[in-house]
Design a protein around this motif. Structure first.
Motif, PDB file in Angstrom:
ATOM      1  N   UNK A 369      69.529 -57.211  -6.435  1.00 41.73           N
ATOM      2  CA  UNK A 369      70.462 -56.885  -5.326  1.00 41.73           C
ATOM      3  C   UNK A 369      69.520 -56.389  -4.192  1.00 41.73           C
ATOM      4  N   UNK A 370      69.846 -56.953  -3.219  1.00 40.96           N
ATOM      5  CA  UNK A 370      68.907 -56.601  -1.893  1.00 40.96           C
ATOM      6  C   UNK A 370      69.837 -55.989  -0.856  1.00 40.96           C
ATOM      7  N   UNK A 371      69.115 -55.063  -0.473  1.00 39.56           N
ATOM      8  CA  UNK A 371      70.109 -54.248   0.683  1.00 39.56           C
ATOM      9  C   UNK A 371      68.980 -54.370   2.169  1.00 39.56           C
ATOM     10  N   UNK A 372      69.654 -55.243   3.062  1.00 37.94           N
ATOM     11  CA  UNK A 372      68.829 -55.663   4.294  1.00 37.94           C
ATOM     12  C   UNK A 372      69.333 -54.656   5.600  1.00 37.94           C
ATOM     13  N   UNK A 373      68.298 -53.874   6.130  1.00 40.79           N
ATOM     14  CA  UNK A 373      68.671 -53.192   7.304  1.00 40.79           C
ATOM     15  C   UNK A 373      69.117 -53.993   8.548  1.00 40.79           C
ATOM     16  N   UNK A 374      70.059 -53.793   9.448  1.00 41.86           N
ATOM     17  CA  UNK A 374      70.499 -54.423  10.324  1.00 41.86           C
ATOM     18  C   UNK A 374      70.619 -53.724  11.418  1.00 41.86           C
ATOM     19  N   UNK A 375      70.411 -54.290  12.614  1.00 43.74           N
ATOM     20  CA  UNK A 375      70.960 -53.643  14.129  1.00 43.74           C
ATOM     21  C   UNK A 375      72.159 -54.479  14.626  1.00 43.74           C
ATOM     22  N   UNK A 376      73.274 -53.815  15.045  1.00 40.97           N
ATOM     23  CA  UNK A 376      74.283 -54.366  15.541  1.00 40.97           C
ATOM     24  C   UNK A 376      74.453 -54.504  17.172  1.00 40.97           C
ATOM     25  N   UNK A 377      74.733 -55.742  17.346  1.00 40.42           N
ATOM     26  CA  UNK A 377      74.961 -56.094  18.770  1.00 40.42           C
ATOM     27  C   UNK A 377      76.113 -56.716  18.961  1.00 40.42           C
ATOM     28  N   UNK A 378      76.784 -56.593  20.291  1.00 38.75           N
ATOM     29  CA  UNK A 378      77.894 -57.290  20.708  1.00 38.75           C
ATOM     30  C   UNK A 378      77.818 -58.987  20.912  1.00 38.75           C
ATOM     31  N   UNK A 428      80.358 -44.307  13.047  1.00 37.50           N
ATOM     32  CA  UNK A 428      80.924 -45.030  14.162  1.00 37.50           C
ATOM     33  C   UNK A 428      79.901 -46.301  14.699  1.00 37.50           C
ATOM     34  N   UNK A 429      80.423 -47.368  15.013  1.00 39.36           N
ATOM     35  CA  UNK A 429      79.452 -48.349  15.546  1.00 39.36           C
ATOM     36  C   UNK A 429      78.823 -47.909  16.759  1.00 39.36           C
ATOM     37  N   UNK A 430      77.442 -48.002  16.911  1.00 39.68           N
ATOM     38  CA  UNK A 430      76.827 -47.584  18.292  1.00 39.68           C
ATOM     39  C   UNK A 430      76.297 -48.954  18.888  1.00 39.68           C
ATOM     40  N   UNK A 431      77.143 -49.487  19.575  1.00 36.27           N
ATOM     41  CA  UNK A 431      76.845 -50.683  20.312  1.00 36.27           C
ATOM     42  C   UNK A 431      76.140 -50.480  21.360  1.00 36.27           C
ATOM     43  N   UNK A 432      74.989 -51.204  21.657  1.00 33.06           N
ATOM     44  CA  UNK A 432      73.887 -50.741  22.630  1.00 33.06           C
ATOM     45  C   UNK A 432      74.703 -51.471  24.089  1.00 33.06           C
ATOM     46  N   UNK A 433      74.271 -50.651  25.233  1.00 35.15           N
ATOM     47  CA  UNK A 433      74.740 -51.287  26.564  1.00 35.15           C
ATOM     48  C   UNK A 433      73.999 -52.380  26.851  1.00 35.15           C
TER      49      UNK A 433
END
Length: 649
Positions: A369-378, A428-433
């Protein structure tokens, strides 16, 4: 804890190797079965000191709240039957009793027929009265009398005893976290002290000969101990009273002594490092001598986190986390936090989750089982989850990621375009500007500094020039930094732009050969001469750059068809190239002049490359994009770039 004799070898358990690799679920189930059920340690605290603590037991209300029938308004206590026929045309006349009931004043006179008593909000309702008439609904009617022009129903504007809290009811359940609202409820019942779960005392020990504590001089081949600080903080965040006991070298006798001392005073022991099969990894061997039942699981089908070791020694959990920071924190949050919170009497952690789309294929190892860290963008159609891709040894991965996704053990990849569930690290989601995806450069930090000061969040994801262009083409970023040379036109960047993108000139940076000063193979040579000298010496080792990087294109042009020793060593940054040369792991490579200067290395200029930005036209008018363009063109930004060794376009 008293020293127990070493147990006789069990043919079914070999403590010196990874046991049968367990699934995450099986390992956690076995660990919890060895620890629970167990009583939650508790202590009595004054209300002011109980804030943030979980209640150890149910709290039963000792009194009614309110403890008497009370008025909800300023007005007059009356008998509702006296006002049954009251109206505007035929008001009821009531004589006033010679007392006024204020808060904290016990009534002394009953309300008889055709009488009323003045009463304040919160005042006790006197004997005989069953309703309150608001003062606004009355008129004075001579000496000590009032007229009431509307009827009143029984119970009107009256809060009855126990209507808020009834004596004997469960006020708060065990496990409830005491906050300001709970303190208010307890205080209303006259409770001054409350039984809460005692904060678990958790000892933290880092292990390894290579560790140096922050603030001390970093010796060769050593690293700063980040795990000690990270794990200690994570324990405190999850209700534990963390005690960092320092780092212990890979000396079995010294480490065993430290582990025994920790278990003697603490409820739990967490170590990092020493779980793998290296010659210096001794932690798991010591556990067999610390108490029963010993190791519960050693080797779990997780990525990152396979070396995790879970043990219970005479009722106390002992955890040995992997040494790499990302592995340590993933396994801690996923496997240890649930146990820690349960032992501390805290409710399970509530993880926020969002749905996002993965823009690129993510390879995975079948069977883990693999956990992959991700950065969220819009993105255009919702959130996009970019893998951080820095590996289990990267400290910044955890801090810079927004969350993680899970790849099942039976899958060998996550296809590009997959819709996935992302578990967030924060509620909360921290979507960057502003989102910048492409080639990284230290100059970016200089240009985006004014944006950060203005309160704008900037997310920079380093995927190389070609990866940035692909992201821009999909509308997943605002800007893609690129430095790509086109052989046909002999120009930078413009030939690579697709529809919907426009070029924003950035700055120029000198690329060249980097080497250790004093190396006669390179001193005083041109770039072409230096490469010929390197190729002529079989002992000369190079360090390359990753495919897709603009620097890689320059290197391949210099080398033509040659593939010298070190060619397949392909780090993803200019700093990594400089470090390899400075640390004698390589003799030469290609980087930019500011990085070479910062590393104290020799530098042979080759070509001034154009570090520009592919701007997504549809996003050009966004406030954060305009702020970036203003910063790029500002005198402050240009001056900072020049000072750092770049030449603004």
């Amino acid at each position: 804890m008293t020293k127990t004799p070493a147990p006789k070898p069990d043919p079914s358990v070999d403590q010196d190797q990874f046991l049968t690799i367990l699934s995450r679920e099986d390992a956690l189930a076995r660990f919890e079965a060895a620890l629970f059920p167990r009583a939650v340690p508790s202590e009595s605290r004054p209300l002011a000191d109980a804030l943030g603590c979980p209640l150890a037991d149910d709290v039963v209300a000792p009194i009614d709240v309110p403890p008497f029938d009370r008025s909800n308004v300023d007005g007059f206590a009356v008998r509702s039957a006296d006002l049954a026929t009251a109206s505007e045309a035929a008001p009821a006349r009531l004589m006033l009793n010679d007392e006024t009931i204020a808060c904290g004043t016990a009534p002394t006179r009953p309300v008889l027929s055709d009488t009323a008593t003045a009463i304040a909000t919160g005042g006790p309702v006197p004997r005989g009265a069953d309703a309150i008439v608001m003062v606004e609904h009355t008129q004075p009617a001579g000496n000590r009398a009032i007229e009431v022009r509307r009827a009143a129903s029984p119970g009107q504007f009256v809060s009855y005893a126990g209507s808020d809290i009834a004596r004997g009811e469960v006020l708060l359940r065990a496990g409830t976290i005491v906050g300001s609202r709970e303190i208010g409820m307890l205080a209303a019942c006259g409770i001054a002290d409350v039984e809460v779960a005692r904060r678990l005392r958790v000892a933290v020990i880092s292990t390894g000969d290579e560790l140096v504590q922050p603030g001390e001089m970093l010796r060769p081949a050593a690293i700063y101990d980040s795990n000690g600080a990270i794990v200690t903080a994570a324990i405190s965040e999850n209700g534990g009273d963390a005690m960092f006991l320092g780092a212990v070298a890979d000396n079995e006798e010294a480490l065993e002594s430290a582990m025994r001392a920790a278990l003697a005073i603490c409820d739990m022991l967490v170590l990092s490092g020493g779980t793998s099969k290296g010659a210096g990894d001794v932690s798991h061997r010591i556990i067999a001598r610390l108490g029963q039942p010993g190791i519960i699981a050693h080797g779990i089908a997780l990525k990152p986190g396979k070396p995790l070791c879970l043990a219970v020694c005479d009722g106390k959990p002992v955890i040995i986390l992997p040494g790499f920071p990302t592995s340590a924190m993933f396994t801690f949050h996923d496997m240890i936090v649930p146990v820690l919170r349960r032992m501390a009497g805290l409710p399970p952690r509530a993880d926020a989750k969002v749905t996002a789309k993965v823009p690129v294929r993510i390879a995975s190892e079948l069977g883990r089982t693999e956990f992959v860290m991700v950065s969220l963008v819009e993105g255009a159609d919702g959130l996009i989850a970019y893998p951080t891709g820095k590996g289990s040894g990267a400290i910044t991965s955890f801090a810079q990621a927004d969350g993680f996704l899970k790849i099942d053990a039976l899958a060998d990849q996550m296809p590009a375009g997959s819709d996935v569930e992302v578990t967030l690290f924060t509620p909360h989601v921290r979507v960057p500007d502003l989102v910048i995806v492409g080639s990284h450069c230290t100059g970016l930090d200089l240009v985006t500094a004014p944006l950060a000061r203005a309160g704008l969040s900037v997310r920079s994801i380093a995927v190389g020039s070609l990866g940035g262009l692909a992201a821009a083409g999909r509308g997943e970023c605002d800007l893609a930094p690129i430095h790509l040379f086109d052989d046909k036109t002999e120009t930078y960047n413009t030939p690579y732009l697709s529809d919907g993108l426009e070029l924003v000139p950035g700055w120029r940076r000198m690329q060249g050969i980097v080497f250790r000063k004093g190396d006669t193979r390179f001193e005083g040579q041109s770039a072409q001469e230096a490469v010929r000298a390197a190729l002529a010496d079989p002992a000369c080792i190079m360090v390359n750059r990753n495919q897709g990087a603009g620097t890689r294109i320059l290197i391949d042009r210099l080398l033509a068809d040659a593939r010298p020793d070190g060619y397949w060593n392909q780090p993803r940054s200019h700093n990594a190239v400089a470090a390899a040369v400075a640390q004698h792991r390589a003799d030469w490579g290609m980087t930019i002049a500011p990085v070479a200067a910062a590393s104290g290395l020799g530098f042979i200029p080759l070509a001034e490359e154009h570090y520009d930005f592919a701007l997504v036209k549809a996003r050009k008018q966004r406030p954060a994009v305009q702020a970036f363009l203003d910063a790029l063109a500002s005198e402050e930004g240009r001056s900072a770039l020049t000072k750092a060794g770049f030449r603004p376009a």
